[in-house]
Design a protein around this motif. Structure first.
Motif, PDB file in Angstrom:
ATOM      1  N   TYR A  29       1.396   7.813  -5.797  1.00  0.00           N
ATOM      2  CA  TYR A  29       0.242   8.676  -6.072  1.00  0.00           C
ATOM      3  C   TYR A  29       0.362   9.998  -5.315  1.00  0.00           C
ATOM      4  CZ  TYR A  29      -4.587  10.290  -6.261  1.00  0.00           C
ATOM      5  OH  TYR A  29      -5.718  11.049  -6.452  1.00  0.00           O
ATOM      6  N   HIS A  30       0.790   9.917  -4.074  1.00  0.00           N
ATOM      7  CA  HIS A  30       0.939  11.113  -3.243  1.00  0.00           C
ATOM      8  C   HIS A  30       1.988  12.053  -3.828  1.00  0.00           C
ATOM      9  CE1 HIS A  30       1.169  13.563   0.376  1.00  0.00           C
ATOM     10  NE2 HIS A  30       2.462  13.300   0.486  1.00  0.00           N
TER      11      HIS A  30
ATOM     12  N   ILE B  19       0.843  -1.203   0.000  1.00  0.00           N
ATOM     13  CA  ILE B  19       0.000   0.000   0.000  1.00  0.00           C
ATOM     14  C   ILE B  19       0.872   1.244   0.000  1.00  0.00           C
ATOM     15  CG2 ILE B  19      -1.639   1.363   1.357  1.00  0.00           C
ATOM     16  CD1 ILE B  19      -2.861  -1.293   2.306  1.00  0.00           C
TER      17      ILE B  19
ATOM     18  N   TYR C 255      -0.906  11.481   4.302  1.00  0.00           N
ATOM     19  CA  TYR C 255      -1.413  11.476   2.926  1.00  0.00           C
ATOM     20  C   TYR C 255      -2.863  11.944   2.881  1.00  0.00           C
ATOM     21  CZ  TYR C 255       2.652   8.542   1.742  1.00  0.00           C
ATOM     22  OH  TYR C 255       3.920   8.063   1.556  1.00  0.00           O
TER      23      TYR C 255
ATOM     24  N   TRP D 130       0.801   4.027  -2.819  1.00  0.00           N
ATOM     25  CA  TRP D 130       0.213   5.275  -2.322  1.00  0.00           C
ATOM     26  C   TRP D 130       1.228   6.392  -2.353  1.00  0.00           C
ATOM     27  CZ3 TRP D 130      -3.248   5.366   2.725  1.00  0.00           C
ATOM     28  CH2 TRP D 130      -4.052   6.503   2.709  1.00  0.00           C
TER      29      TRP D 130
ATOM     30  N   PHE E  89       0.296   7.387   6.343  1.00  0.00           N
ATOM     31  CA  PHE E  89      -1.041   7.281   5.765  1.00  0.00           C
ATOM     32  C   PHE E  89      -1.933   8.428   6.239  1.00  0.00           C
ATOM     33  CE2 PHE E  89      -0.507   2.367   5.508  1.00  0.00           C
ATOM     34  CZ  PHE E  89       0.344   2.534   4.431  1.00  0.00           C
TER      35      PHE E  89
END
Length: 350
Positions: free
Chosen positions: A118-119, A111, A328, A115, A325
């Protein structure tokens, strides 16, 4: 015959988001820092882990702490983002621990890998919008074509990494989407075609006297870092370190610049501390403050929790990813440039 003069701007008068010195370092200096770091590690691989530790403590953890200067360092920001501070974090903790308990650590690592890509891409998109908003008279692509050009290299990069099927990432088990190499190669041809179109459009804009100079410079470095980190670099972890340094340093400087603009009128009685460390000439104090808080949060709180309730590296990784997380999710809410308040602070046109 009368010559038609084309308006020109001096270097200092270009539509920077702060000023020529700051933006030049922001655009080219951070890319150079990432590339030099990678070259040093390629020459001397034993320096990877010392450099990784430096990146984590002075950029990675620091850049997460910078987020909190936006949402809880003054009463107004805390009231505006109360849920992000006191409501969202427990949800992220429970969800992350639940995933690890049910499926295992490799899921959290996977993840994080996707992620963070993408972040990083979304942060770069937001910064590109800020530069674009400073020069609205220039020539740009719009709509789906604009987004396709921007995302072309990042998408090519993550598809290529997935197609390579690396078994580990930063020394931990990784699962990658089973992307066929043919699909990854096809995305590369699409990216190449879009970049050629973009370059031709930039040449045409130059001929018309409508080239967005600063925005173009930023876009070139955006394409460069994603290509170098995800495609040109065969080592998945080294590529990640390159773009991680770029992303972290970007974020720290952009947050300080935002706070600096927000408190451009001087020290605010309602936010004395934050406005004081955000004044021009006090970037060093802002950085020092964030580093100090980093020490308390990461070395103090997280290490204590790790010692009391968990054991070993795996628990530490889970704790750090909980913080990541949460960061983000917070970032996805607080940095939307379409908000009038953001546009006013950054002096952007709607």
């Amino acid at each position: 015959m009368t010559d038609t003069a084309v308006p020109t701007q001096s270097y200092a008068e270009l539509p920077w988001i702060r000023n020529a010195r700051f933006d030049t370092g922001f655009i080219f200096g951070l890319l150079a820092l990432s590339c030099i770091t990678a070259l040093v590690i390629l020459v001397e691989p034993s320096l990877f882990y010392p450099i990784l530790v430096i990146d984590l403590w002075f950029l990675g953890y620091h850049h997460v702490i910078s987020t909190f200067t936006r949402i809880c360092f003054d009463k107004e920001s805390f009231q505006e983002h109360r849920f992000l501070m006191v409501g969202l974090l427990p949800i992220v903790i429970v969800a992350t621990l639940g995933v690890v308990w049910i499926a295992g650590l490799w899921v959290v690592v996977t993840i994080y890998f996707y992620w963070q890509w993408y972040h990083y891409t979304r942060q770069s998109w937001g910064i590109s919008r800020a530069y674009r908003g400073k020069d609205r008279e220039a020539s740009y692509e719009d709509g789906w074509l604009d987004q396709a050009i921007f995302y072309a290299v990042p998408v090519f990069g993550i598809l290529s990494r997935s197609a390579e099927q690396h078994p580990t990432f930063i020394g931990m088990e990784l699962w990658s989407f089973p992307v066929p190499p043919l699909l990854a190669n096809l995305s590369g041809y699409v990216a190449m075609g879009l970049l050629i179109y973009w370059l031709i459009a930039r040449v045409r804009a130059t001929a018309e006297g409508r080239l967005a100079i600063v925005h173009t410079m930023y876009m070139m470095t955006h394409f460069a870092i994603f290509y170098l980190a995800y495609i040109a670099t065969s080592d998945i972890t080294l590529g990640w370190l390159m773009i991680n340094i770029w992303h972290n340093a970007q974020y720290i400087l952009f947050v300080w610049m935002y706070n600096n603009k927000r408190f451009s009128g001087g020290v605010d009685p309602d936010a004395k501390f934050l406005s004081y460390i955000s004044q021009s000439g006090r970037l060093w104090l802002y950085l020092l403050t964030c580093v100090a808080i980093t020490g308390v949060v990461y070395w103090g709180v997280l290490r204590t929790i790790d010692w009391l309730f968990f054991a070993g590296l795996s628990a530490t990784i889970v704790l750090y990813q909980i913080v990541n997380f949460h960061h983000y999710m917070v970032d996805s809410k607080i940095w939307k440039l379409r908000k009038p308040k953001m546009q006013k602070t950054l002096d952007l046109e709607g």
